[in-house]
Design an enzyme around this catalytic site. Structure first.
Site, PDB file in Angstrom:
ATOM      1  N   LYS A  52      51.285  36.615  43.063  1.00 30.71           N
ATOM      2  CA  LYS A  52      50.171  36.008  42.327  1.00 30.71           C
ATOM      3  C   LYS A  52      50.642  35.615  40.919  1.00 30.71           C
ATOM      4  O   LYS A  52      50.337  34.539  40.421  1.00 30.71           O
ATOM      5  CB  LYS A  52      48.991  36.987  42.260  1.00 30.71           C
ATOM      6  CG  LYS A  52      48.306  37.177  43.619  1.00 30.71           C
ATOM      7  CD  LYS A  52      47.311  38.329  43.647  1.00 30.71           C
ATOM      8  CE  LYS A  52      46.810  38.555  45.066  1.00 30.71           C
ATOM      9  NZ  LYS A  52      45.869  39.667  45.222  1.00 30.71           N
ATOM     10  N   GLN A  96      43.881  44.921  42.235  1.00 26.80           N
ATOM     11  CA  GLN A  96      44.495  44.881  43.566  1.00 26.80           C
ATOM     12  C   GLN A  96      44.000  46.059  44.405  1.00 26.80           C
ATOM     13  O   GLN A  96      43.992  47.204  43.955  1.00 26.80           O
ATOM     14  CB  GLN A  96      46.029  44.909  43.436  1.00 26.80           C
ATOM     15  CG  GLN A  96      46.775  44.683  44.743  1.00 26.80           C
ATOM     16  CD  GLN A  96      46.538  43.289  45.351  1.00 26.80           C
ATOM     17  OE1 GLN A  96      46.289  42.316  44.651  1.00 26.80           O
ATOM     18  NE2 GLN A  96      46.612  43.201  46.670  1.00 26.80           N
ATOM     19  N   ASP A 119      38.247  37.346  42.493  1.00 23.97           N
ATOM     20  CA  ASP A 119      38.441  37.835  43.867  1.00 23.97           C
ATOM     21  C   ASP A 119      37.184  37.628  44.715  1.00 23.97           C
ATOM     22  O   ASP A 119      37.238  37.724  45.938  1.00 23.97           O
ATOM     23  CB  ASP A 119      38.767  39.334  43.854  1.00 23.97           C
ATOM     24  CG  ASP A 119      40.232  39.610  44.119  1.00 23.97           C
ATOM     25  OD1 ASP A 119      40.869  38.792  44.809  1.00 23.97           O
ATOM     26  OD2 ASP A 119      40.732  40.651  43.657  1.00 23.97           O
TER      27      ASP A 119
HETATM   28  N1  GUN Z   1      44.135  43.493  48.936  1.00 25.89           N
HETATM   29  C1  GUN Z   1      44.261  42.743  50.059  1.00 25.89           C
HETATM   30  N2  GUN Z   1      43.799  41.491  49.835  1.00 25.89           N
HETATM   31  C2  GUN Z   1      43.361  41.456  48.569  1.00 25.89           C
HETATM   32  C3  GUN Z   1      42.785  40.431  47.762  1.00 25.89           C
HETATM   33  O1  GUN Z   1      42.550  39.304  48.178  1.00 25.89           O
HETATM   34  N3  GUN Z   1      42.505  40.786  46.481  1.00 25.89           N
HETATM   35  C4  GUN Z   1      42.730  42.039  45.999  1.00 25.89           C
HETATM   36  N4  GUN Z   1      42.376  42.284  44.732  1.00 25.89           N
HETATM   37  N5  GUN Z   1      43.258  42.992  46.722  1.00 25.89           N
HETATM   38  C5  GUN Z   1      43.575  42.709  47.998  1.00 25.89           C
END
Ligand code: GUN
Length: 295
Positions: A52, A96, A119
């Protein structure tokens, strides 16, 4: 059969974002800023967050990574989020997941300012999505919708079967596909671990979204001819031929399912890359709304 190429489509989205940032109205302003919080050092989460951040740099966004120890207190995480909520220089906040067991995930998600919820996990974002209002859509389902849009796939009136009901993928994609939008307007069936006759249901599907996290689960005998198959799986399986010691496997038995499909996403190179592109789109939208820039 056509491969839905996540590399190509995500690059097209990133190129578009780069162009937007060079347009009048953007040039005089600071760049979009994504702040990510990573608690602990789970290998997969480390990889996703690193990707990211790398992608933010690629399109000219600023990013910050706040790392907290796996045994950090919930109060510490709460205080970091409160600081980011108040920070005028931050457009998007991402915590995350999964979080360590001693931290209440629901409480943490609820704390994020919905205007910075890139998110799309906050209940305000979910509620707005369900009602078809403008909002931040979780990155993986948003990425799938962008992929369907890019390839101009006609989904209207089609029967979409979603396997998996997680808050991150299964449930939101089932809602998005059912909305009166394009792509959308599907008749949607949500399947999960308690579903009976899964194979029979899949055989009635025009579109299958496999989002259950079981490598190779969707086999050719479960798929009718000319189906559209979207593979959301990204499970790490041991592979001694790889430098990392593992390979990424999707939920679809690709080599046997692909010949029956009209369209299919590969793993890797499909939905995973779209997830990142969708997160960048959400961050850009949070930024333009915050700074009141026309986009
Ligand atoms: N863990 C798995 N997929 C995601 C996501 O799209 N965002 C976040 N913050 N954590 C995740």
């Amino acid at each position: 059969m056509e491969i839905l190429d996540g590399k190509l489509v995500s690059q097209a989205i990133k190129d578009k974002l780069k162009i937007k940032l060079s347009e009048p109205g953007h040039q005089d302003s600071r760049p979009p800023h994504l702040a990510a919080i990573l608690v602990g050092n789970d290998g997969a989460s480390e990889t996703y967050v690193a990707s990211k951040i790398k992608n933010c740099a690629e399109v000219g966004f600023k990013s910050s990574l706040i790392r907290l120890e796996a045994d950090c207190t919930e109060e510490k995480l709460v205080s970091e989020i409160e600081k980011l909520n108040k920070n005028e220089d931050v457009d998007g906040i991402l915590v995350q997941l999964p979080l360590p067991k001693h931290i209440n995930e629901e409480k943490i998600i609820n704390l994020i300012n919905p205007a910075k919820d890139v998110d799309g996990f906050h209940p305000v974002s979910t509620g707005r999505m369900v009602q078809g209002l403008s909002t931040f859509i979780p990155a993986t389902p948003y990425g799938i919708m962008l992929m369907l849009e890019h390839y101009k796939i006609d989904t209207s009136g089609k029967h979409a079967v979603v396997i998996g009901r997680s808050n991150i993928v299964g449930r939101p994609i089932s809602i998005l596909l059912s909305l009166n939008t394009n792509p959308g307007n599907c008749t949607v069936t949500v399947c999960h671990s308690r579903t009976k006759n899964l194979k029979e249901i899949c055989l009635q599907a025009d579109i299958i979204v496999a989002a259950l996290g079981k490598p190779g689960f969707l086999t050719a005998d479960m798929v009718k001819e000319n189906s559209i198959v979207i593979d959301v799986g990204i499970t790490r399986v041991p592979d001694s031929n790889k430098k990392s010691g593992f390979a990424i496997k999707g939920d679809v038995d690709f080599s046997n399912v692909a010949p029956k499909c009209s369209y299919i996403t590969p793993v890797p190179g499909g939905v995973g890359l779209m997830t990142i592109a969708a997160l960048l789109m959400n961050t850009y939208n949070a930024y333009t709304q915050r700074l009141k820039i026309n986009n």
